[in-house]
Design a protein around this motif. Structure first.
Motif, PDB file in Angstrom:
ATOM      1  N   ASN A  97       0.747  -1.193   0.138  1.00 11.26           N
ATOM      2  CA  ASN A  97       0.068  -0.192   0.040  1.00 11.26           C
ATOM      3  C   ASN A  97       0.969   1.151   0.185  1.00 11.26           C
ATOM      4  O   ASN A  97       1.462   1.664   1.048  1.00 11.26           O
ATOM      5  CB  ASN A  97      -0.811  -0.016   1.127  1.00 11.26           C
ATOM      6  N   GLY A  98       0.905   1.675  -1.159  1.00  9.40           N
ATOM      7  CA  GLY A  98       1.945   2.920  -1.486  1.00  9.40           C
ATOM      8  C   GLY A  98       1.358   4.097  -0.479  1.00  9.40           C
ATOM      9  O   GLY A  98       2.463   4.797  -0.119  1.00  9.40           O
ATOM     10  N   SER A  99       0.082   4.375  -0.387  1.00  7.19           N
ATOM     11  CA  SER A  99      -0.262   5.356   0.349  1.00  7.19           C
ATOM     12  C   SER A  99      -0.014   5.335   1.823  1.00  7.19           C
ATOM     13  O   SER A  99       0.381   6.258   2.653  1.00  7.19           O
ATOM     14  CB  SER A  99      -1.746   5.580   0.350  1.00  7.19           C
ATOM     15  N   VAL A 100      -0.092   4.237   2.444  1.00  6.89           N
ATOM     16  CA  VAL A 100       0.392   3.788   3.893  1.00  6.89           C
ATOM     17  C   VAL A 100       1.920   4.069   3.781  1.00  6.89           C
ATOM     18  O   VAL A 100       2.329   4.565   5.029  1.00  6.89           O
ATOM     19  CB  VAL A 100      -0.103   2.454   4.157  1.00  6.89           C
ATOM     20  N   VAL A 103       2.705  -9.504   6.811  1.00  5.87           N
ATOM     21  CA  VAL A 103       3.357  -8.218   7.889  1.00  5.87           C
ATOM     22  C   VAL A 103       4.761  -9.082   8.448  1.00  5.87           C
ATOM     23  O   VAL A 103       5.814  -8.301   8.342  1.00  5.87           O
ATOM     24  CB  VAL A 103       2.569  -8.173   8.773  1.00  5.87           C
ATOM     25  N   PHE A 104       4.556 -10.271   8.911  1.00  2.00           N
ATOM     26  CA  PHE A 104       5.927 -10.749   9.678  1.00  2.00           C
ATOM     27  C   PHE A 104       6.764 -11.637   8.968  1.00  2.00           C
ATOM     28  O   PHE A 104       7.904 -11.563   9.214  1.00  2.00           O
ATOM     29  CB  PHE A 104       5.181 -11.640  10.925  1.00  2.00           C
ATOM     30  N   ILE A 105       6.235 -12.483   7.878  1.00  4.37           N
ATOM     31  CA  ILE A 105       7.261 -13.019   7.142  1.00  4.37           C
ATOM     32  C   ILE A 105       7.999 -12.336   6.034  1.00  4.37           C
ATOM     33  O   ILE A 105       9.103 -12.125   5.973  1.00  4.37           O
ATOM     34  CB  ILE A 105       6.609 -14.455   6.607  1.00  4.37           C
ATOM     35  N   GLY A 106       6.970 -11.456   5.397  1.00  7.60           N
ATOM     36  CA  GLY A 106       7.150 -10.892   4.230  1.00  7.60           C
ATOM     37  C   GLY A 106       8.167  -9.496   4.830  1.00  7.60           C
ATOM     38  O   GLY A 106       9.179  -9.000   4.357  1.00  7.60           O
ATOM     39  N   GLY A 107       7.694  -9.037   6.012  1.00  8.08           N
ATOM     40  CA  GLY A 107       8.218  -7.662   6.539  1.00  8.08           C
ATOM     41  C   GLY A 107       9.590  -8.026   7.019  1.00  8.08           C
ATOM     42  O   GLY A 107      10.487  -7.184   6.937  1.00  8.08           O
ATOM     43  N   ALA A 145       7.375  -0.539   6.559  1.00  3.28           N
ATOM     44  CA  ALA A 145       6.458   0.275   6.115  1.00  3.28           C
ATOM     45  C   ALA A 145       5.787  -0.159   4.894  1.00  3.28           C
ATOM     46  O   ALA A 145       4.723   0.350   4.344  1.00  3.28           O
ATOM     47  CB  ALA A 145       6.939   1.872   5.898  1.00  3.28           C
ATOM     48  N   VAL A 146       6.399  -1.248   4.116  1.00  2.00           N
ATOM     49  CA  VAL A 146       6.081  -1.820   2.757  1.00  2.00           C
ATOM     50  C   VAL A 146       5.551  -3.094   3.214  1.00  2.00           C
ATOM     51  O   VAL A 146       4.918  -3.706   2.014  1.00  2.00           O
ATOM     52  CB  VAL A 146       7.058  -1.571   1.837  1.00  2.00           C
ATOM     53  N   ALA A 147       5.443  -3.670   4.407  1.00  5.47           N
ATOM     54  CA  ALA A 147       5.024  -5.094   4.649  1.00  5.47           C
ATOM     55  C   ALA A 147       3.320  -4.806   4.580  1.00  5.47           C
ATOM     56  O   ALA A 147       2.734  -5.549   5.792  1.00  5.47           O
ATOM     57  CB  ALA A 147       5.562  -5.426   5.909  1.00  5.47           C
ATOM     58  N   THR A 148       2.658  -4.375   3.632  1.00  8.94           N
ATOM     59  CA  THR A 148       1.183  -4.152   3.793  1.00  8.94           C
ATOM     60  C   THR A 148       0.653  -4.877   2.463  1.00  8.94           C
ATOM     61  O   THR A 148       1.679  -5.113   1.730  1.00  8.94           O
ATOM     62  CB  THR A 148       0.640  -2.746   3.547  1.00  8.94           C
ATOM     63  N   THR A 149      -0.541  -5.269   2.475  1.00 11.54           N
ATOM     64  CA  THR A 149      -1.300  -5.527   1.182  1.00 11.54           C
ATOM     65  C   THR A 149      -1.952  -3.925   0.693  1.00 11.54           C
ATOM     66  O   THR A 149      -2.572  -3.568   1.508  1.00 11.54           O
ATOM     67  CB  THR A 149      -2.260  -6.470   1.691  1.00 11.54           C
ATOM     68  N   VAL A 197      -3.786  -1.985   9.788  1.00 12.40           N
ATOM     69  CA  VAL A 197      -3.773  -1.820  11.050  1.00 12.40           C
ATOM     70  C   VAL A 197      -2.365  -2.136  11.781  1.00 12.40           C
ATOM     71  O   VAL A 197      -1.875  -1.395  12.681  1.00 12.40           O
ATOM     72  CB  VAL A 197      -4.655  -2.506  12.057  1.00 12.40           C
ATOM     73  N   LEU A 198      -1.888  -3.478  11.487  1.00 13.97           N
ATOM     74  CA  LEU A 198      -0.327  -3.597  12.105  1.00 13.97           C
ATOM     75  C   LEU A 198       0.686  -2.913  11.722  1.00 13.97           C
ATOM     76  O   LEU A 198       1.592  -2.648  12.525  1.00 13.97           O
ATOM     77  CB  LEU A 198      -0.302  -5.004  11.876  1.00 13.97           C
ATOM     78  N   VAL A 199       0.801  -2.707  10.375  1.00 15.59           N
ATOM     79  CA  VAL A 199       2.064  -2.042   9.874  1.00 15.59           C
ATOM     80  C   VAL A 199       2.202  -0.929  10.477  1.00 15.59           C
ATOM     81  O   VAL A 199       3.640  -0.470  11.107  1.00 15.59           O
ATOM     82  CB  VAL A 199       2.146  -1.848   8.229  1.00 15.59           C
ATOM     83  N   PRO A 200       1.398   0.493  10.622  1.00 16.17           N
ATOM     84  CA  PRO A 200       1.787   1.561  11.309  1.00 16.17           C
ATOM     85  C   PRO A 200       2.292   1.512  12.614  1.00 16.17           C
ATOM     86  O   PRO A 200       3.174   2.102  13.236  1.00 16.17           O
ATOM     87  CB  PRO A 200       0.505   2.282  11.323  1.00 16.17           C
ATOM     88  N   ILE A 201       1.549   0.443  13.485  1.00 13.43           N
ATOM     89  CA  ILE A 201       2.085   0.278  14.961  1.00 13.43           C
ATOM     90  C   ILE A 201       3.409  -0.538  15.113  1.00 13.43           C
ATOM     91  O   ILE A 201       4.128   0.070  15.579  1.00 13.43           O
ATOM     92  CB  ILE A 201       0.874  -0.797  15.489  1.00 13.43           C
ATOM     93  N   ILE A 202       3.781  -1.490  13.794  1.00 12.78           N
ATOM     94  CA  ILE A 202       4.969  -1.961  14.081  1.00 12.78           C
ATOM     95  C   ILE A 202       6.053  -0.896  13.520  1.00 12.78           C
ATOM     96  O   ILE A 202       7.153  -0.856  14.217  1.00 12.78           O
ATOM     97  CB  ILE A 202       5.246  -3.141  12.989  1.00 12.78           C
ATOM     98  N   THR A 203       5.619  -0.164  12.686  1.00 10.73           N
ATOM     99  CA  THR A 203       6.764   0.698  11.988  1.00 10.73           C
ATOM    100  C   THR A 203       6.897   1.919  13.205  1.00 10.73           C
ATOM    101  O   THR A 203       8.211   2.235  13.062  1.00 10.73           O
ATOM    102  CB  THR A 203       6.090   1.237  10.747  1.00 10.73           C
TER     103      THR A 203
END
Length: 318
Positions: free
Chosen positions: A117-120, A229-233, A253-257, A295-301
């Motif tokens: 998700n480029g916008s995220v 998120v966790f494997i790809g990220g 930040a790019v570990a999103t769909t 939801v998860l990626v911003p928190i982890i980032t």
């Protein structure tokens, strides 16, 4: 008060409108179907246009002198995201076939993990990164849609690749970059529009998500989101740190769909009808992954940037 609330939420300028858009589309779909400007702004119909304008305006910020740095940062993120998604998806496809494993289809995995998700990403980079991180979004936008999914399937001999999709994605960025390098005044005028469009894009992408489909995605959709998120990220962050010598916040930040990935299974089915039987279930699973990763990626980032440092929060201040 509203701005303070949005600023407290990681990538809140993107995530909050996205969730509002998904809620409205699920429970009050008639609002986005009213027609005229309401439909153009507050429905998924406006997503592609808004993203295209954002890419054009972001392209004006790309200066030729900065391209090596942008290509290096964005290239590492783009390629590592593609490699991990393709490896997992093709591996599952070769072993278990089109149907995948435990109800999680091969098409779902490749569509969900290879698309970011480029916008995220851009919203997070505005909070934690620098200008080069933000400019890399123009390159990362290449995986926001069916192109890289089709490349992965094509590489495995399972589908054909439409070159036109690559050209169509690059044109807005290239034109923006051309104008931005020719006229500094035009660049200064258009560049801020990239940020202004973030909440509108968030809502438009959310308006393409039906929360009931997220539920229909079931545990497989949740698992897809966690894999993304966790494997790809983890793989992307490792590449960002080891190859790019960066702290790793951009990798998370790019570990999103991507929100656009919801339409990828249908797009693949149009190119290769052999995938058509798997497109409906893949669509619901990808939709679930979109919400979970958003939801998860911003928190982890946020956690990673504070712990390991970033341009906006140097380690000594984190």
């Amino acid at each position: 008060m509203i701005m303070k609330l949005l600023n407290k939420v990681p990538a809140g300028m993107m995530i909050v409108p996205l969730l509002i858009g998904a809620f409205m589309n699920t429970f009050f779909p008639q609002f986005g179907e009213m027609g005229s400007y309401t439909t153009a702004v507050f429905s998924n119909a406006g997503a592609a246009t808004a993203i295209g304008i954002q890419l054009f305006c972001l392209g004006t910020t790309l200066q030729l002198a900065d391209m090596p740095k942008v290509l290096k940062r964005g290239g590492i993120l783009l390629i590592s995201k593609f490699l991990i998604g393709s490896a997992i998806g093709i591996g599952v496809g070769k072993i278990f076939g089109f149907a995948g494993v435990c109800g999680l289809t091969t098409l779902s995995i490749i569509s969900g993990v290879t698309n970011s998700n480029g916008s995220v990403y851009l919203s997070l980079m505005k909070t934690y990164g620098d200008d080069s991180d933000c400019a890399a979004m123009a390159l990362l936008s290449l995986n926001d849609g069916p192109l890289f999914t089709l490349i992965a399937l094509g590489a495995s001999g399972l589908a054909n690749v439409p070159v036109k999709a690559l050209i169509a994605t690059i044109i807005p960025i290239a034109l923006g970059m051309l104008l931005g390098n020719l006229d500094k005044g035009l660049r200064d005028h258009l560049a801020p529009a990239g940020n202004l469009l973030i909440p509108f894009i968030g809502y438009a992408l959310g308006a393409g998500i039906n929360l009931t489909n997220v539920v229909k995605g079931g545990p497989q959709g949740i698992v897809l989101g966690l894999i993304t998120v966790f494997i790809g990220g983890a793989f992307i962050v490792a590449c960002d740190r080891l190859i790019g010598k960066r702290p790793g916040y951009a990798g998370w930040a790019v570990a999103t769909t991507a929100g656009n990935a919801v339409a990828v299974p249908a797009a693949v089915a149009l190119v290769d009808p052999a995938w058509a039987p798997y497109a409906p279930v893949a669509t619901t699973q990808v939709a679930s992954a979109v919400v979970i990763t958003a939801v998860l990626v911003p928190i982890i980032t946020n956690w990673w940037a504070c712990k390991y440092g970033c341009p906006q929060k140097p380690l000594e201040q984190a």
